[in-house]
Design a protein around this motif. Structure first.
Motif, PDB file in Angstrom:
ATOM      1  N   HIS A   1       5.093  -0.477  -6.519  1.00 51.83           N
ATOM      2  CA  HIS A   1       5.957  -1.663  -6.432  1.00 51.83           C
ATOM      3  C   HIS A   1       5.046  -2.879  -6.323  1.00 51.83           C
TER       4      HIS A   1
ATOM      5  N   HIS B   1       4.026  -6.995  -8.071  1.00 46.57           N
ATOM      6  CA  HIS B   1       4.499  -8.184  -8.788  1.00 46.57           C
ATOM      7  C   HIS B   1       3.333  -9.028  -9.300  1.00 46.57           C
TER       8      HIS B   1
ATOM      9  N   HIS C   1       9.997  -8.840 -10.826  1.00 53.22           N
ATOM     10  CA  HIS C   1      11.441  -9.063 -10.742  1.00 53.22           C
ATOM     11  C   HIS C   1      12.019  -9.248 -12.138  1.00 53.22           C
TER      12      HIS C   1
ATOM     13  N   GLU D   1      11.579  -4.494 -11.310  1.00 56.67           N
ATOM     14  CA  GLU D   1      12.461  -4.406 -10.128  1.00 56.67           C
ATOM     15  C   GLU D   1      13.752  -5.108 -10.491  1.00 56.67           C
TER      16      GLU D   1
ATOM     17  N   ASP E   1       4.598  -3.438  -2.365  1.00 62.17           N
ATOM     18  CA  ASP E   1       5.334  -4.633  -2.804  1.00 62.17           C
ATOM     19  C   ASP E   1       4.383  -5.840  -2.880  1.00 62.17           C
TER      20      ASP E   1
ATOM     21  N   HIS F   1       2.425  -8.993  -3.998  1.00 64.31           N
ATOM     22  CA  HIS F   1       2.650 -10.167  -4.843  1.00 64.31           C
ATOM     23  C   HIS F   1       1.320 -10.807  -5.235  1.00 64.31           C
TER      24      HIS F   1
HETATM   25 ZN   LIG Z   1       9.453  -6.445  -4.894  1.00 61.06          ZN
END
Ligand SMILES: [Zn+2]
Ligand SMILES: [Zn+2]
Length: 261
Positions: A8, A10, A44, A73, A222, A224
């Motif tokens: 996961h 980004h 996203h 996502e 997650d 970023h």
């Molecule tokens: Zn996320």
């Protein structure tokens, strides 16, 4: 051996930043430095225009020692969710992995997981919010096209909820049973350790229940930024050992293979 997957991430963070070697290569370098064998890019869906499958192929060619998954996502954004889902359907065969999540509580148009909303949530009826959150997740499952659910108990993010039922299990058991029936996975995410709740997603009670009923897990930070790849995996690893989780789910073109830890 370090935990092998981070499913996961980004690369574009919070805006459209088209995939290029300059954007993606630092993720490969960081993955290698952290001992990751597989990394899923799951920007996203509202930034889908920046996702470029050819650039992911290029990254794969340049870095054959790490497996990169093309992912997204997909969430319940009231403005972009429909277009996002259409994009997923159109690109299903080029995608390896689709995360499903709920960041919005209808009829609101602002993400509930903004840290700036903590004080507001401290005053809200989070029992009602949790019911709405679970309905939103249910809607995501109804619409389909998902391999794995992200940060399952995200509604706890602000760290201000004292569940009336004492544990999160009674709230989440029905959706966990549905996830099991539908053959999906859930992620164990370290992202909650950098949020006010200061706890991994999902709660240990939910991980135990999911494990008991046979739901497979992915692992995720997650991130970023490439600097956040595998963040807090040193803390996650002993937890997985204590929970008796000895394998994780990996994906290629939506096909799941379990990988021993
Ligand atoms: Zn996320
Ligand atoms: Zn999310």
């Amino acid at each position: 051996m370090p935990l092998p997957i981070d499913y996961h991430n980004h690369p574009q963070a919070h805006s459209v930043r088209p995939y290029t070697p300059e954007l993606l290569q630092p993720w490969a370098d960081a993955a290698r430095a952290k001992g990751l064998k597989q990394v899923a890019f799951t920007d996203h869906d509202r930034y889908k225009d920046g996702v470029d499958f050819n650039q992911i192929d290029r990254l794969r060619d340049a870095n054959p020692d790490v497996i990169f998954l093309a992912g997204i996502e997909l969430d319940n954004d009231p403005e972009t969710g429909t277009a996002g889902r259409a994009w997923v359907e159109k690109n299903w065969d080029r995608l390896d992995f689709v995360l499903g999540s709920a960041h919005y509580l209808a009829p609101e148009t602002e993400m509930f997981d903004q840290v700036t909303r903590k004080d507001e949530f401290a005053r809200r009826d989070i029992e009602a919010d949790c019911a709405q959150y679970l309905a939103e997740l249910g809607g995501m499952l109804d619409r389909g096209g998902i391999d794995c659910l992200a940060h399952l108990d995200l509604i706890k993010i602000h760290g201000v909820w004292q569940p009336k039922l004492g544990s999160l299990q009674p709230y989440f058991e029905p959706i966990l049973q549905r996830i099991k029936r539908e053959g999906l996975a859930i992620e164990i995410s370290t992202a909650g350790w950098r949020k006010p709740v200061n706890e991994q997603y999902p709660h240990l009670d939910l991980i135990r229940l999911a494990h008991e009923i046979g739901i497979p897990f992915t692992l995720a930070s997650d991130a970023h930024s490439h600097a956040q790849l595998a963040e807090h995996y040193d803390r996650l690893e002993p937890m997985l050992g204590e929970l008796g989780i000895r394998e994780v789910a990996t994906y290629k073109r939506h096909q799941r293979t379990m990988l021993a830890l």
